[in-house]
Design a protein around this motif. Structure first.
Motif, PDB file in Angstrom:
ATOM      1  N   HIS A  67       0.894  -0.967   0.007  1.00  0.00           N
ATOM      2  CA  HIS A  67      -0.151   0.062  -0.036  1.00  0.00           C
ATOM      3  C   HIS A  67       0.698   1.255  -0.043  1.00  0.00           C
ATOM      4  O   HIS A  67       1.832   1.269   0.788  1.00  0.00           O
ATOM      5  CB  HIS A  67      -0.987   0.119   1.078  1.00  0.00           C
ATOM      6  CG  HIS A  67      -1.679  -1.050   1.362  1.00  0.00           C
ATOM      7  ND1 HIS A  67      -2.927  -1.437   0.368  1.00  0.00           N
ATOM      8  CD2 HIS A  67      -1.823  -2.322   2.140  1.00  0.00           C
ATOM      9  CE1 HIS A  67      -3.307  -2.603   0.683  1.00  0.00           C
ATOM     10  NE2 HIS A  67      -2.556  -3.220   1.680  1.00  0.00           N
ATOM     11  N   MET A 110       0.836   5.478   0.034  1.00  0.00           N
ATOM     12  CA  MET A 110       0.314   6.765   0.466  1.00  0.00           C
ATOM     13  C   MET A 110       1.249   8.028   0.059  1.00  0.00           C
ATOM     14  O   MET A 110       2.629   7.828   0.581  1.00  0.00           O
ATOM     15  CB  MET A 110      -0.096   7.089   1.673  1.00  0.00           C
ATOM     16  CG  MET A 110      -1.047   8.046   2.011  1.00  0.00           C
ATOM     17  SD  MET A 110      -1.727   8.179   3.620  1.00  0.00           S
ATOM     18  CE  MET A 110      -0.334   8.403   4.937  1.00  0.00           C
ATOM     19  N   GLY A 144       2.023  12.204  -0.165  1.00  0.00           N
ATOM     20  CA  GLY A 144       1.520  13.296   0.428  1.00  0.00           C
ATOM     21  C   GLY A 144       2.632  14.464   0.235  1.00  0.00           C
ATOM     22  O   GLY A 144       3.706  14.171  -0.160  1.00  0.00           O
ATOM     23  N   ARG A 164      -7.764   9.958  -3.879  1.00  0.00           N
ATOM     24  CA  ARG A 164      -7.249  11.139  -3.284  1.00  0.00           C
ATOM     25  C   ARG A 164      -8.012  11.244  -1.925  1.00  0.00           C
ATOM     26  O   ARG A 164      -9.186  11.403  -2.082  1.00  0.00           O
ATOM     27  CB  ARG A 164      -7.562  12.397  -4.132  1.00  0.00           C
ATOM     28  CG  ARG A 164      -7.035  13.653  -3.520  1.00  0.00           C
ATOM     29  CD  ARG A 164      -6.989  14.796  -4.387  1.00  0.00           C
ATOM     30  NE  ARG A 164      -6.771  15.916  -3.982  1.00  0.00           N
ATOM     31  CZ  ARG A 164      -6.455  17.080  -4.498  1.00  0.00           C
ATOM     32  NH1 ARG A 164      -6.633  17.228  -5.796  1.00  0.00           N
ATOM     33  NH2 ARG A 164      -5.951  18.261  -3.769  1.00  0.00           N
ATOM     34  N   ARG A 165      -7.494  11.634  -0.887  1.00  0.00           N
ATOM     35  CA  ARG A 165      -8.260  11.906   0.460  1.00  0.00           C
ATOM     36  C   ARG A 165      -7.796  13.200   0.870  1.00  0.00           C
ATOM     37  O   ARG A 165      -6.919  13.420   0.916  1.00  0.00           O
ATOM     38  CB  ARG A 165      -7.945  10.910   1.425  1.00  0.00           C
ATOM     39  CG  ARG A 165      -8.050   9.410   1.272  1.00  0.00           C
ATOM     40  CD  ARG A 165      -7.706   8.358   2.292  1.00  0.00           C
ATOM     41  NE  ARG A 165      -8.212   7.148   1.822  1.00  0.00           N
ATOM     42  CZ  ARG A 165      -7.410   6.082   2.291  1.00  0.00           C
ATOM     43  NH1 ARG A 165      -6.358   6.329   3.363  1.00  0.00           N
ATOM     44  NH2 ARG A 165      -7.691   4.964   2.180  1.00  0.00           N
ATOM     45  N   THR A 192      -3.716  13.413   0.198  1.00  0.00           N
ATOM     46  CA  THR A 192      -2.787  12.499   0.019  1.00  0.00           C
ATOM     47  C   THR A 192      -3.384  11.507  -0.895  1.00  0.00           C
ATOM     48  O   THR A 192      -4.657  11.760  -1.228  1.00  0.00           O
ATOM     49  CB  THR A 192      -2.772  11.660   1.487  1.00  0.00           C
ATOM     50  OG1 THR A 192      -4.056  11.138   1.602  1.00  0.00           O
ATOM     51  CG2 THR A 192      -2.114  12.389   2.479  1.00  0.00           C
ATOM     52  N   TRP A 193      -2.640  10.842  -1.676  1.00  0.00           N
ATOM     53  CA  TRP A 193      -2.942   9.956  -2.844  1.00  0.00           C
ATOM     54  C   TRP A 193      -2.672   8.624  -2.213  1.00  0.00           C
ATOM     55  O   TRP A 193      -1.403   8.465  -1.903  1.00  0.00           O
ATOM     56  CB  TRP A 193      -2.343  10.343  -4.085  1.00  0.00           C
ATOM     57  CG  TRP A 193      -2.755  11.597  -4.687  1.00  0.00           C
ATOM     58  CD1 TRP A 193      -3.782  11.799  -5.674  1.00  0.00           C
ATOM     59  CD2 TRP A 193      -2.358  13.070  -4.228  1.00  0.00           C
ATOM     60  NE1 TRP A 193      -3.898  13.129  -5.722  1.00  0.00           N
ATOM     61  CE2 TRP A 193      -3.023  13.828  -4.702  1.00  0.00           C
ATOM     62  CE3 TRP A 193      -1.399  13.533  -3.395  1.00  0.00           C
ATOM     63  CZ2 TRP A 193      -3.008  15.150  -4.910  1.00  0.00           C
ATOM     64  CZ3 TRP A 193      -1.056  14.971  -3.288  1.00  0.00           C
ATOM     65  CH2 TRP A 193      -1.922  15.628  -3.811  1.00  0.00           C
ATOM     66  N   THR A 194      -3.467   7.612  -2.926  1.00  0.00           N
ATOM     67  CA  THR A 194      -3.348   6.290  -2.305  1.00  0.00           C
ATOM     68  C   THR A 194      -3.327   5.395  -3.551  1.00  0.00           C
ATOM     69  O   THR A 194      -3.930   5.484  -4.397  1.00  0.00           O
ATOM     70  CB  THR A 194      -4.245   5.925  -1.271  1.00  0.00           C
ATOM     71  OG1 THR A 194      -5.635   5.577  -1.746  1.00  0.00           O
ATOM     72  CG2 THR A 194      -4.045   6.632   0.061  1.00  0.00           C
ATOM     73  N   SER A 254      -2.592   0.779  -4.200  1.00  0.00           N
ATOM     74  CA  SER A 254      -1.831  -0.580  -3.852  1.00  0.00           C
ATOM     75  C   SER A 254      -1.219  -1.336  -5.021  1.00  0.00           C
ATOM     76  O   SER A 254      -1.535  -1.239  -6.186  1.00  0.00           O
ATOM     77  CB  SER A 254      -2.788  -1.673  -3.298  1.00  0.00           C
ATOM     78  OG  SER A 254      -3.408  -0.915  -2.206  1.00  0.00           O
ATOM     79  N   ASP A 308       4.784   7.063   1.633  1.00  0.00           N
ATOM     80  CA  ASP A 308       4.691   5.826   2.639  1.00  0.00           C
ATOM     81  C   ASP A 308       4.359   4.545   2.170  1.00  0.00           C
ATOM     82  O   ASP A 308       3.289   4.426   1.349  1.00  0.00           O
ATOM     83  CB  ASP A 308       3.655   6.044   3.789  1.00  0.00           C
ATOM     84  CG  ASP A 308       3.831   7.457   4.733  1.00  0.00           C
ATOM     85  OD1 ASP A 308       5.340   7.417   5.359  1.00  0.00           O
ATOM     86  OD2 ASP A 308       3.273   8.420   4.755  1.00  0.00           O
ATOM     87  N   ASP A 343       6.694  -0.889   7.482  1.00  0.00           N
ATOM     88  CA  ASP A 343       6.409   0.702   7.196  1.00  0.00           C
ATOM     89  C   ASP A 343       7.519   1.408   6.660  1.00  0.00           C
ATOM     90  O   ASP A 343       8.528   1.524   7.747  1.00  0.00           O
ATOM     91  CB  ASP A 343       5.687   1.281   8.252  1.00  0.00           C
ATOM     92  CG  ASP A 343       4.130   0.620   8.631  1.00  0.00           C
ATOM     93  OD1 ASP A 343       3.588   0.102   7.585  1.00  0.00           O
ATOM     94  OD2 ASP A 343       3.927   0.380   9.922  1.00  0.00           O
ATOM     95  N   GLN A 396       8.922   5.080   5.206  1.00  0.00           N
ATOM     96  CA  GLN A 396       8.619   6.338   4.757  1.00  0.00           C
ATOM     97  C   GLN A 396       9.837   7.004   3.966  1.00  0.00           C
ATOM     98  O   GLN A 396      10.849   6.894   4.492  1.00  0.00           O
ATOM     99  CB  GLN A 396       8.454   7.331   5.831  1.00  0.00           C
ATOM    100  CG  GLN A 396       7.790   8.788   5.476  1.00  0.00           C
ATOM    101  CD  GLN A 396       7.397   9.779   6.349  1.00  0.00           C
ATOM    102  OE1 GLN A 396       8.294  10.261   7.227  1.00  0.00           O
ATOM    103  NE2 GLN A 396       6.455  10.256   6.492  1.00  0.00           N
TER     104      GLN A 396
END
Length: 130
Positions: A21, A23, A25, A54-55, A62-64, A66, A88, A122, A124
């Motif tokens: 996943h 993300m 930003g 986009r959230r 942010t854009w997500t 997978s 991320d 995770d 970044q």
């Protein structure tokens, strides 16, 4: 938007060690598109040809997306960004490393932070022009 599960969609093996996943930003929509275009050129994605999710809210946009990182791509072309991008990545250690390696071939990459669990990482990254 298409509701059917694509090869990397969370409904098609959300516990897969190859699913990462992503993300993005702190960047423009054009830079988010550039990063996702690089990843989509080499890995199956839940986004197909759609723009990244986009959230928006009280925090910056942010854009997500997978991606199924089930292989290491051979050749990755460099891409120019208008500004730095925070990325991320969350997923299995091998798959996250494949995405990191692909991003490092296209951009200058600086690790901003990481956390590792038993079966998930995770990471970044800060992406910029090389």
């Amino acid at each position: 938007m298409n509701d059917s599960a694509s090869p990397a969609s969370p409904t098609a093996g959300a516990d897969s060690p190859d699913l990462v996943h992503v993300m993005l930003g702190e960047c423009s929509a054009a830079d988010a598109d550039a990063v996702f275009d690089v990843l989509a050129a080499h890995f199956d994605s839940d986004r197909d040809n759609d723009v990244p999710g986009r959230r928006e809210g009280p925090r910056p946009a942010t854009w997500t997306g997978s991606f199924r990182a089930d292989h290491a791509p051979a050749d990755v072309a460099g891409v120019v960004l208008a500004g730095p991008v925070t990325a991320d990545l969350q997923g299995g250690p091998v798959a996250v490393e494949r995405l990191r390696h692909t991003l490092a071939a296209a951009f200058s990459v600086e690790t901003a932070g990481s956390a590792a669990g038993d079966q998930e990482v995770d990471l970044q990254l800060r992406l910029s022009n090389g």
